[in-house]
Design a protein around this motif. Structure first.
Motif, PDB file in Angstrom:
ATOM      1  N   GLY A  13      -8.833  33.760  39.720  1.00  0.00           N
ATOM      2  CA  GLY A  13      -8.079  33.433  38.514  1.00  0.00           C
ATOM      3  C   GLY A  13      -6.589  33.606  38.680  1.00  0.00           C
ATOM      4  O   GLY A  13      -5.889  33.957  37.735  1.00  0.00           O
ATOM      5  N   ILE A  14      -6.106  33.368  39.911  1.00  0.00           N
ATOM      6  CA  ILE A  14      -4.665  33.441  40.120  1.00  0.00           C
ATOM      7  C   ILE A  14      -4.168  32.038  40.422  1.00  0.00           C
ATOM      8  O   ILE A  14      -4.574  31.422  41.404  1.00  0.00           O
ATOM      9  CB  ILE A  14      -4.310  34.361  41.304  1.00  0.00           C
ATOM     10  CG1 ILE A  14      -4.852  35.759  41.044  1.00  0.00           C
ATOM     11  CG2 ILE A  14      -2.791  34.395  41.511  1.00  0.00           C
ATOM     12  CD1 ILE A  14      -4.810  36.660  42.260  1.00  0.00           C
ATOM     13  N   ASN A  15      -3.344  31.531  39.535  1.00  0.00           N
ATOM     14  CA  ASN A  15      -2.724  30.245  39.796  1.00  0.00           C
ATOM     15  C   ASN A  15      -1.317  30.341  39.231  1.00  0.00           C
ATOM     16  O   ASN A  15      -1.136  30.608  38.052  1.00  0.00           O
ATOM     17  CB  ASN A  15      -3.518  29.120  39.117  1.00  0.00           C
ATOM     18  CG  ASN A  15      -2.954  27.759  39.472  1.00  0.00           C
ATOM     19  OD1 ASN A  15      -1.848  27.414  39.063  1.00  0.00           O
ATOM     20  ND2 ASN A  15      -3.691  27.001  40.244  1.00  0.00           N
ATOM     21  N   HIS A  16      -0.336  30.159  40.085  1.00  0.00           N
ATOM     22  CA  HIS A  16       1.039  30.404  39.656  1.00  0.00           C
ATOM     23  C   HIS A  16       1.607  29.283  38.803  1.00  0.00           C
ATOM     24  O   HIS A  16       2.720  29.370  38.330  1.00  0.00           O
ATOM     25  CB  HIS A  16       1.929  30.681  40.874  1.00  0.00           C
ATOM     26  CG  HIS A  16       1.494  31.897  41.628  1.00  0.00           C
ATOM     27  ND1 HIS A  16       1.478  33.148  41.048  1.00  0.00           N
ATOM     28  CD2 HIS A  16       1.018  32.062  42.876  1.00  0.00           C
ATOM     29  CE1 HIS A  16       1.022  34.030  41.936  1.00  0.00           C
ATOM     30  NE2 HIS A  16       0.736  33.401  43.051  1.00  0.00           N
ATOM     31  N   MET A  17       0.812  28.237  38.610  1.00  0.00           N
ATOM     32  CA  MET A  17       1.304  27.124  37.813  1.00  0.00           C
ATOM     33  C   MET A  17       0.641  27.027  36.448  1.00  0.00           C
ATOM     34  O   MET A  17       1.273  26.671  35.471  1.00  0.00           O
ATOM     35  CB  MET A  17       1.050  25.808  38.566  1.00  0.00           C
ATOM     36  CG  MET A  17       1.872  25.682  39.806  1.00  0.00           C
ATOM     37  SD  MET A  17       3.600  25.529  39.403  1.00  0.00           S
ATOM     38  CE  MET A  17       3.738  23.759  39.436  1.00  0.00           C
ATOM     39  N   SER A  18      -0.630  27.319  36.385  1.00  0.00           N
ATOM     40  CA  SER A  18      -1.347  27.019  35.151  1.00  0.00           C
ATOM     41  C   SER A  18      -2.427  28.050  34.856  1.00  0.00           C
ATOM     42  O   SER A  18      -3.315  28.285  35.664  1.00  0.00           O
ATOM     43  CB  SER A  18      -1.985  25.636  35.268  1.00  0.00           C
ATOM     44  OG  SER A  18      -3.049  25.502  34.353  1.00  0.00           O
ATOM     45  N   GLU A  19      -2.349  28.655  33.680  1.00  0.00           N
ATOM     46  CA  GLU A  19      -3.366  29.624  33.285  1.00  0.00           C
ATOM     47  C   GLU A  19      -4.696  28.922  33.034  1.00  0.00           C
ATOM     48  O   GLU A  19      -5.758  29.478  33.267  1.00  0.00           O
ATOM     49  CB  GLU A  19      -2.915  30.368  32.027  1.00  0.00           C
ATOM     50  CG  GLU A  19      -1.585  31.070  32.245  1.00  0.00           C
ATOM     51  CD  GLU A  19      -1.514  32.437  31.578  1.00  0.00           C
ATOM     52  OE1 GLU A  19      -2.493  32.824  30.935  1.00  0.00           O
ATOM     53  OE2 GLU A  19      -0.478  33.091  31.719  1.00  0.00           O
ATOM     54  N   GLU A  20      -4.611  27.687  32.568  1.00  0.00           N
ATOM     55  CA  GLU A  20      -5.817  26.922  32.299  1.00  0.00           C
ATOM     56  C   GLU A  20      -6.588  26.685  33.606  1.00  0.00           C
ATOM     57  O   GLU A  20      -7.792  26.861  33.682  1.00  0.00           O
ATOM     58  CB  GLU A  20      -5.413  25.569  31.725  1.00  0.00           C
ATOM     59  CG  GLU A  20      -6.260  25.081  30.583  1.00  0.00           C
ATOM     60  CD  GLU A  20      -5.582  23.912  29.902  1.00  0.00           C
ATOM     61  OE1 GLU A  20      -5.778  22.789  30.364  1.00  0.00           O
ATOM     62  OE2 GLU A  20      -4.819  24.137  28.934  1.00  0.00           O
ATOM     63  N   ARG A  23      -8.111  29.845  34.865  1.00  0.00           N
ATOM     64  CA  ARG A  23      -9.333  30.199  34.144  1.00  0.00           C
ATOM     65  C   ARG A  23     -10.502  29.350  34.624  1.00  0.00           C
ATOM     66  O   ARG A  23     -11.595  29.850  34.869  1.00  0.00           O
ATOM     67  CB  ARG A  23      -9.123  30.032  32.643  1.00  0.00           C
ATOM     68  CG  ARG A  23     -10.255  30.629  31.815  1.00  0.00           C
ATOM     69  CD  ARG A  23      -9.908  30.656  30.337  1.00  0.00           C
ATOM     70  NE  ARG A  23      -8.630  31.297  30.128  1.00  0.00           N
ATOM     71  CZ  ARG A  23      -7.700  30.857  29.279  1.00  0.00           C
ATOM     72  NH1 ARG A  23      -7.905  29.785  28.571  1.00  0.00           N
ATOM     73  NH2 ARG A  23      -6.557  31.491  29.128  1.00  0.00           N
ATOM     74  N   HIS A  85      -3.905  45.363  40.617  1.00  0.00           N
ATOM     75  CA  HIS A  85      -4.229  45.416  39.186  1.00  0.00           C
ATOM     76  C   HIS A  85      -5.187  46.548  38.855  1.00  0.00           C
ATOM     77  O   HIS A  85      -5.134  47.131  37.783  1.00  0.00           O
ATOM     78  CB  HIS A  85      -4.799  44.084  38.718  1.00  0.00           C
ATOM     79  CG  HIS A  85      -3.742  43.047  38.559  1.00  0.00           C
ATOM     80  ND1 HIS A  85      -2.906  43.008  37.471  1.00  0.00           N
ATOM     81  CD2 HIS A  85      -3.341  42.051  39.367  1.00  0.00           C
ATOM     82  CE1 HIS A  85      -2.054  42.014  37.612  1.00  0.00           C
ATOM     83  NE2 HIS A  85      -2.293  41.418  38.763  1.00  0.00           N
ATOM     84  N   ALA A 242       4.286  25.635  46.987  1.00  0.00           N
ATOM     85  CA  ALA A 242       4.867  26.097  45.713  1.00  0.00           C
ATOM     86  C   ALA A 242       3.906  25.793  44.567  1.00  0.00           C
ATOM     87  O   ALA A 242       4.272  25.177  43.563  1.00  0.00           O
ATOM     88  CB  ALA A 242       6.237  25.479  45.477  1.00  0.00           C
ATOM     89  N   ALA A 245       3.814  22.198  43.473  1.00  0.00           N
ATOM     90  CA  ALA A 245       5.046  21.521  43.029  1.00  0.00           C
ATOM     91  C   ALA A 245       5.594  20.599  44.113  1.00  0.00           C
ATOM     92  O   ALA A 245       6.400  19.711  43.822  1.00  0.00           O
ATOM     93  CB  ALA A 245       6.092  22.553  42.633  1.00  0.00           C
TER      94      ALA A 245
END
Lengths: 286, 367
Positions: A13-20, A23, A85, A242, A245
């Protein structure tokens, strides 16, 4: 080190662009078979290193690999510790010292630390650090771990505070106990190299963001390029796309034009794994 | 060089320590915490002078500014002491548990002419600032509803022994998570005039709320909803999202993305395109000299130091604005104890809550 390392961000659940997107990935990879399927795809494409956090769920992957030693005879793990965490949440819930107690064997080092003088503290901090490393390494027992990384949140916290000795303690323990090479993940690469030099860690393995956008490269892309070109260390490039990106071909062409030793990338589809590997191979030859 | 002192070495204090210690315009000359063993270790490994009493540090060191990262109940006294000595002050959030305390301190800071800032770091997140730019340019037309949600994993078991589990020290989801949510709404669209329907529920905690829900009412008829829950470990870290609806479209913004749906050409001048458009953090991020856990933590401290160096009086997250957030919190706390209406299953006399001690909360909790 291998040229290509497979990373694990996408599994947790780690994505530096989108929480959606993060998830959706967390939901998909809740099934351990989805993880091992992708690992298999990476492994079969010739990527034999899994660079992973010490997240609890990695223990399941380790167990799977232990059950099939022939299948994964060439597989190496590069553990990245700690899974920060876990500690951060414990500190929030219980306070710094209480949290530490929970991760350490009862009594021993900590009680002496709380009681004792600073000179005692020094020895005990080293002892504690070793115990924490051992606790994180338990899940990899019996597996190949030739490089062990310190995660960037901890590396950069220690670096910022100026606790350089900690890097030495980490390096020594990893070498002595696990016959592994120490690696350091950082978001502040040039500054970290200075600190590692000061504590006598030579030709260190340092993993940092390297991408054409200069995204999260503290000090700027020019300084990073100059550092890579001129200093003696073993750079591992992360975040080369990135987080999507940069178009893959452009991203890989750029990072392969730098004098780096390895590239770590994560992907959540087999086609992306194959495509990225093909691009790295293509530009690494040139 | 600015001489800076740091008070409080919990999670935020340690994070500030690392960031401040690397700032090119700053010298960290003293750190202070009541935990002497922690101070001892830090002194041994960093050489920074340590204090167990903050007044002693303020007395002995020649400081320009101080960073206060203690539990909230200590903020009032410490901030006042620092202001009286003419120091610039950066204080962690929430600012003050007592609104009148906060108002006094904001006024005192103004009188002293010092830079004052509170650690609402969302105000320094690129994506939220892009949202603000779009809203200020009326890209969504007239706003009529805002929803803010903040979820994450802090209290996941019926246990916990830190100040966070005590309401009197500034613990609880309202002070911890909801404050950020309220503050970012205040920043983006202004402070609500009223709140209603506030729910402060416990899930695992004995003495504080773990989830917060409320309706917000704004001057121009706009309404808002807030939902915060710090007992949600489906997320790996705190995650905050603001959704805004206007006559011209909708916007969804979080730390990483700005998603807009612009209905007509009217917004085209400021938004990239009509219909859905998604832009990512890489488009808005700005370089910081040191990165730890997110650019915003460095950016907010850099802003504080730059304001001091350049003698700027305005601040993106001033005491003044933080008191406005405290005001909303205070309204919610009061509102949570107020009347509610029973759903009537057909009888003709709906009952109101007893106005005795406890009200809504005690009825729900069975106190």
């Amino acid at each position: 080190m291998d040229r290509i390392l497979f990373g694990d961000n996408q599994f947790f659940g780690i994505n530096h662009m989108s929480e959606e997107k993060a998830r959706a990935q967390a939901i998909r990879f809740a099934d351990i078979h989805e993880i091992t399927d992708l690992l298999d795809a990476a492994y079969d494409s010739g990527i034999h290193v899994f660079m992973c956090t010490t997240h609890d769920r990695i223990a399941e992957v380790c167990a799977h690999v232990r059950l099939h030693p022939e299948r994964y005879s060439k597989l190496e793990f590069y553990p990245c510790m700690p899974y920060a965490h876990k500690y951060a949440n414990a500190v929030t819930e219980h306070g710094t010292m209480e949290a530490l107690k929970r991760f350490l064997p009862a009594e021993g080092a900590l009680s002496a630390l709380v009681r004792g003088s600073v000179s005692v503290a020094r020895r005990d901090v080293e002892g504690m650090a070793r115990l924490l490393i051992d606790a994180e390494m338990k899940m990899f027992s019996g597996l190949k771990t030739p490089v062990i990384f310190l995660q960037n949140v901890v590396t950069d916290l220690l670096l910022g505070m100026g606790i350089k000795d900690a890097f030495r303690i980490f390096a020594d323990h990893v070498q002595d106990r696990y016959k592994a090479e120490p690696g350091f993940i950082t978001m502040n690469m040039p500054r970290l190299l200075d600190a590692l030099e000061q504590v006598g860690i030579e030709n260190p393995i340092v993993c940092a963001n390297m991408n054409k956008l200069g995204f999260r490269m503290c000090g700027g892309i020019d300084l990073y390029e100059k550092t890579i070109a001129s200093r003696k260390f073993r750079p591992v490039a992360m975040s080369v796309l990135a987080s999507g990106a940069i178009e893959p071909r452009e991203a890989i062409e750029y990072v392969c034009s730098q004098k780096i030793e390895s590239i770590v990338f994560g992907a959540s589809s087999k086609s992306n794994i194959l495509n990225t590997k093909r691009l790295i191979d293509e530009y690494s030859v040139a | 060089m600015l001489n800076v002192g740091l008070i409080g070495l919990g999670k935020m204090g340690l994070s500030h320590l690392a960031i401040v210690n690397t700032h090119p315009a700053v010298k960290l000359v003293g750190i202070c915490d009541s935990a002497s063993y922690l101070c001892g270790i830090l002194h041994k490994y960093t050489g920074i002078e340590v204090f167990s009493n903050y007044r002693e540090m303020l007395d002995k060191k020649s400081l320009d500014a101080v960073i206060i990262a203690t539990p909230s109940r200590f903020h009032g006294e410490m901030v006042r002491e620092a202001l009286n000595r003419g120091l610039h002050v950066f204080c962690e959030k929430p600012f003050c548990l007592d609104v009148s305390d906060g108002l006094d301190l904001a006024e005192l800071a103004e009188r002293k002419g010092v830079v004052n800032q509170v650690g609402y770091h969302y105000r320094f997140v690129g994506a939220f600032n892009e949202a603000k730019r779009l809203l200020d340019a009326h890209a969504l037309g007239r706003l009529h509803h805002v929803r803010v949600e903040a979820y994450g994993p802090v209290v996941l078991r019926p246990k916990g022994a830190t100040w966070r589990s005590k309401g009197s020290e500034g613990g609880g989801c309202l002070y911890d998570y909801a404050c950020h949510a309220i503050d970012i709404v205040n920043y983006l669209v202004g402070r609500p005039d009223a709140v209603s329907g506030t729910v402060l529920n416990r899930i695992f905690s004995r003495d504080v709320d773990d989830e917060v829900y409320a309706t917000m009412h704004f001057a121009d008829g706009m309404t808002g909803m807030i939902a915060a829950n710090w007992s949600d470990d489906s997320l790996r870290r705190m995650s905050t999202q603001v959704t805004l609806w206007g006559t011209n479209g909708r916007m969804v913004v979080d730390r990483q993305e700005v998603k807009t749906f612009i209905r007509a050409a009217a917004g085209g001048a400021v938004a990239a395109k009509e219909g859905w458009d998604i832009r990512h953090t890489t488009d808005f991020h700005s370089d910081v000299w040191y990165y730890l856990r997110g650019e915003e933590y460095s950016a907010q401290l850099d802003h504080f130091f730059q304001c001091i160096v350049e003698g700027r009086r305005e601040n993106i997250s001033s005491f003044d604005s933080a008191v406005q957030t405290d005001c909303v919190v205070s309204a919610m706390l009061q509102n949570a104890g107020e009347a509610w209406r029973q759903v009537d299953s057909g009888s003709r006399s709906p009952t109101l809550s007893p106005n005795g001690s406890g009200g809504f909360l005690s009825a729900v909790m069975g106190r």
